[in-house]
Motif scaffolding. Sequence first.
Motif, mmCIF file in Angstrom:
data_model
loop_
_atom_site.group_PDB
_atom_site.id
_atom_site.type_symbol
_atom_site.label_atom_id
_atom_site.label_comp_id
_atom_site.label_asym_id
_atom_site.label_seq_id
_atom_site.Cartn_x
_atom_site.Cartn_y
_atom_site.Cartn_z
ATOM 1 N N ARG A 76 28.026 4.725 64.871
ATOM 2 C CA ARG A 76 27.275 5.755 64.156
ATOM 3 C C ARG A 76 28.181 6.787 63.492
ATOM 4 N NH1 ARG A 76 22.605 4.153 62.876
ATOM 5 N NH2 ARG A 76 21.294 5.864 63.513
ATOM 6 N N VAL A 77 29.494 6.682 63.697
ATOM 7 C CA VAL A 77 30.426 7.704 63.212
ATOM 8 C C VAL A 77 30.422 7.810 61.686
ATOM 9 C CG1 VAL A 77 32.860 8.386 63.103
ATOM 10 C CG2 VAL A 77 31.845 7.685 65.282
ATOM 11 N N ASP A 78 30.408 6.703 60.970
ATOM 12 C CA ASP A 78 30.417 6.780 59.502
ATOM 13 C C ASP A 78 29.188 7.525 58.981
ATOM 14 O OD1 ASP A 78 32.835 5.454 59.304
ATOM 15 O OD2 ASP A 78 31.928 3.502 58.874
ATOM 16 N N ALA A 79 28.025 7.213 59.518
ATOM 17 C CA ALA A 79 26.802 7.898 59.106
ATOM 18 C C ALA A 79 26.830 9.358 59.540
ATOM 19 C CB ALA A 79 25.573 7.191 59.677
ATOM 20 N N LEU A 80 27.365 9.639 60.716
ATOM 21 C CA LEU A 80 27.493 11.012 61.197
ATOM 22 C C LEU A 80 28.401 11.818 60.273
ATOM 23 C CD1 LEU A 80 27.095 13.248 63.315
ATOM 24 C CD2 LEU A 80 28.994 12.226 64.598
ATOM 25 N N ARG A 81 29.514 11.238 59.879
ATOM 26 C CA ARG A 81 30.453 11.902 58.973
ATOM 27 C C ARG A 81 29.761 12.254 57.657
ATOM 28 N NH1 ARG A 81 33.732 7.952 58.312
ATOM 29 N NH2 ARG A 81 34.961 8.391 60.156
ATOM 30 N N ALA A 82 29.035 11.322 57.108
ATOM 31 C CA ALA A 82 28.338 11.575 55.843
ATOM 32 C C ALA A 82 27.281 12.657 55.996
ATOM 33 C CB ALA A 82 27.705 10.279 55.334
ATOM 34 N N ARG A 83 26.528 12.601 57.080
ATOM 35 C CA ARG A 83 25.437 13.556 57.280
ATOM 36 C C ARG A 83 25.954 14.958 57.576
ATOM 37 N NH1 ARG A 83 21.256 15.161 55.454
ATOM 38 N NH2 ARG A 83 19.415 15.199 56.750
ATOM 39 N N ILE A 84 27.028 15.080 58.355
ATOM 40 C CA ILE A 84 27.638 16.394 58.610
ATOM 41 C C ILE A 84 28.056 17.007 57.276
ATOM 42 C CG2 ILE A 84 29.751 17.504 59.469
ATOM 43 C CD1 ILE A 84 28.010 17.239 61.775
ATOM 44 N N SER A 85 28.642 16.208 56.409
ATOM 45 C CA SER A 85 29.064 16.713 55.101
ATOM 46 C C SER A 85 27.885 17.226 54.286
ATOM 47 C CB SER A 85 29.804 15.619 54.323
ATOM 48 O OG SER A 85 31.005 15.288 54.984
ATOM 49 N N GLU A 86 26.731 16.592 54.409
ATOM 50 C CA GLU A 86 25.537 17.024 53.680
ATOM 51 C C GLU A 86 24.899 18.274 54.289
ATOM 52 O OE1 GLU A 86 24.182 12.485 52.447
ATOM 53 O OE2 GLU A 86 22.979 13.629 53.874
ATOM 54 N N LEU A 87 24.854 18.344 55.611
ATOM 55 C CA LEU A 87 24.126 19.410 56.302
ATOM 56 C C LEU A 87 24.931 20.695 56.483
ATOM 57 C CD1 LEU A 87 22.554 17.262 59.169
ATOM 58 C CD2 LEU A 87 21.325 18.293 57.245
ATOM 59 N N HIS A 88 26.232 20.579 56.511
ATOM 60 C CA HIS A 88 27.089 21.701 56.891
ATOM 61 C C HIS A 88 27.290 22.686 55.748
ATOM 62 C CE1 HIS A 88 30.160 23.805 59.109
ATOM 63 N NE2 HIS A 88 29.920 23.004 60.138
ATOM 64 N N PRO A 89 27.293 23.986 56.038
ATOM 65 C CA PRO A 89 27.495 24.968 54.973
ATOM 66 C C PRO A 89 28.950 25.101 54.528
ATOM 67 C CG PRO A 89 27.243 26.107 57.058
ATOM 68 C CD PRO A 89 26.976 24.642 57.321
ATOM 69 N N TYR A 90 29.908 24.646 55.347
ATOM 70 C CA TYR A 90 31.312 24.764 54.966
ATOM 71 C C TYR A 90 31.664 23.733 53.897
ATOM 72 C CZ TYR A 90 32.129 27.448 59.314
ATOM 73 O OH TYR A 90 32.110 28.371 60.332
ATOM 74 N N ARG A 91 32.534 24.132 52.995
ATOM 75 C CA ARG A 91 33.022 23.203 51.973
ATOM 76 C C ARG A 91 33.815 22.067 52.614
ATOM 77 N NH1 ARG A 91 36.783 25.632 47.371
ATOM 78 N NH2 ARG A 91 37.140 26.874 49.211
ATOM 79 N N VAL A 92 34.584 22.375 53.670
ATOM 80 C CA VAL A 92 35.360 21.380 54.406
ATOM 81 C C VAL A 92 35.008 21.516 55.892
ATOM 82 C CG1 VAL A 92 37.665 20.494 54.940
ATOM 83 C CG2 VAL A 92 37.228 21.545 52.709
ATOM 84 N N PRO A 93 33.919 20.887 56.331
ATOM 85 C CA PRO A 93 33.557 20.994 57.747
ATOM 86 C C PRO A 93 34.521 20.208 58.628
ATOM 87 C CG PRO A 93 32.023 19.555 56.603
ATOM 88 C CD PRO A 93 32.950 20.115 55.565
#
Length: 115
Positions: free
Chosen positions: A71-88
């Motif tokens: 699930r890590v690849d999907a988690l990585r993509a989703r964190i990037s979408e949901l997170h307010p930081y430019r570089v989470p």
Amino acid sequence: MMDEGGAPGVVLALSTAPDAGTAARIGQALVDERLIACMNVVPGLTSIYRWEGEVRHDSEVLMLMKTRPGRVDALRARISELHPYRVPELLVAPVVEGLAPYCRWVRDETAGDDE
């Protein structure tokens, strides 16, 4: 995959968020989408880092997430979408050993197309 005595197919992912509300919003989405089984939100973190040439000291919360490696690849993509930081931040570490029923629960809660 390990047997009953080990920590089969579980990883620990960690990230930070600017506050508990943001972490809760991210955690709710990730659990709802079965990308993680659980998120622990740990308040009281001070992060010291260099960003754009300036050393910063910021209050943050730590997000500890349990999931399966697939699930890590999907988690990585989703964190990037949901997170307010430019570089989470997202770091993922294998779990070497754990309580078998808990590890099984993590796997069951994050079962998906990656199996």
